[in-house]
Design an enzyme around this catalytic site. Structure first.
Site, PDB file in Angstrom:
ATOM      1  N   ASP A 261       0.833  -1.201   0.000  1.00  0.00           N
ATOM      2  CA  ASP A 261       0.000   0.000   0.000  1.00  0.00           C
ATOM      3  C   ASP A 261       0.873   1.258   0.000  1.00  0.00           C
ATOM      4  OD1 ASP A 261      -2.219  -1.580   0.099  1.00  0.00           O
ATOM      5  OD2 ASP A 261      -2.615  -1.274   2.231  1.00  0.00           O
ATOM      6  N   PHE A 262       0.287   2.340  -0.433  1.00  0.00           N
ATOM      7  CA  PHE A 262       0.964   3.633  -0.473  1.00  0.00           C
ATOM      8  C   PHE A 262       1.608   3.975   0.876  1.00  0.00           C
ATOM      9  CE2 PHE A 262       0.476   8.201   0.548  1.00  0.00           C
ATOM     10  CZ  PHE A 262       1.356   8.738  -0.369  1.00  0.00           C
TER      11      PHE A 262
END
Length: 286
Positions: free
Chosen positions: A67-68
């Site tokens: 994820d970011f």
């Protein structure tokens, strides 16, 4: 705590076939948006322009996703054959991944298996989120399993938190974040799964600590360290340690090796049994 930049890329492992980087907590892996210039893809092109493959959209083949807001070990294949080998390991679920996290509150059950099916949240305003089965608006839920082991209890900015090791056995979107939230212990700094209330910390406290890919002939084992230390983040104050990280990871790896070996043995025995049955039928032996 320094912000991400194209020039700042930490390489954990490099061979002719793979590069494993320590992804920053504030950077996307790739992006199709013209204005999104600060990505791992851009970092790799900057550091290794000669390794970029013009036959791929991004120039590099990412073997998995983070994820970011998640930091840690991220594996990149440098050619199609290497990507295929890694993909097979991920598909057959022989890859071992372990994440470190700080979660809100004190997790009482020290070792537990989180077994909540996860699906897409179709509720208005939450279509970017996942949710556990039974939640209003949850659709197309699929089985998910995560092993949780408590490492330490302490405080973050004066609030009680628990440092845990998370091992996902499946790879659903936002799995670790949703599972932790489902047991009432959301990850510190997870703005999305705290309904926008946990916005104080400078980052989400989730880190891909360990990556083991059983490649043939030589397995890959990479550790991305531990960013959740007082020397790194003085807001984190450990108070009570239950088990050391290294010993816990070593035990996890040994357990996974035993599981894979057992699975291979069972497959081999089944194949031998089928072969014998086929031979008996072939020669007419009853």
């Amino acid at each position: 705590m320094e912000p991400a930049s194209v020039e700042r890329l930490r390489v954990l492992f490099q061979s002719d076939d793979y590069i494993v980087v320590d992804k920053h907590w504030d950077i996307r892996i790739d992006s199709k948006m013209w204005y999104e210039k600060n990505t791992v893809q851009a970092q790799l092109r900057h550091r290794f322009p000669h390794l970029a493959d013009p036959n791929t959209y991004y120039g590099f083949r990412f073997c998995h996703q983070l994820d970011f807001s998640t930091s840690g070990a991220l594996c990149v294949a440098l050619n199609k054959a290497a990507a295929g080998l890694a993909y097979r390991c991920f598909k057959e679920r022989t890859v071992t991944k372990a994440y470190l996290a700080l979660v809100r509150g004190l997790v009482e059950e020290e070792i537990q298996n989180l077994d909540f099916s996860i699906g897409k949240n179709t509720s208005e305003g939450k279509t970017h989120m996942m949710c556990v089965e039974g939640t209003d608006g949850c659709e197309n839920s699929k089985p998910c399993q995560t092993a949780l082991t408590v490492l330490e209890y302490g405080l973050y900015d004066g609030e009680p938190v628990t440092k845990v090791l998370l091992q996902p056995f499946t790879g659903r979107t936002h799995q670790l974040r949703v599972h932790c939230s489902a047991i009432g212990h959301p990850i510190v700094g997870d703005f999305t799964y705290s309904s926008g209330t946990d916005d104080g910390p400078f980052r989400m406290m989730l880190h891909a600590h360990l990556l083991h890919i059983p490649l043939d002939p030589k397995p890959m084992l990479v550790c991305a360290g531990d960013p959740f230390l007082p020397s790194v983040d003085p807001n984190w104050l450990p108070q009570h340690s239950l088990r050391p990280l290294k010993a816990t990871v070593d035990a996890l790896l040994q357990k996974e090796e035993n599981r894979v070996n057992k699975s291979r043995k069972e497959e081999s025995e089944e194949q031998t049994k089928q072969c014998k049955e086929w031979l008996r039928e072939w020669v007419g032996v009853s």
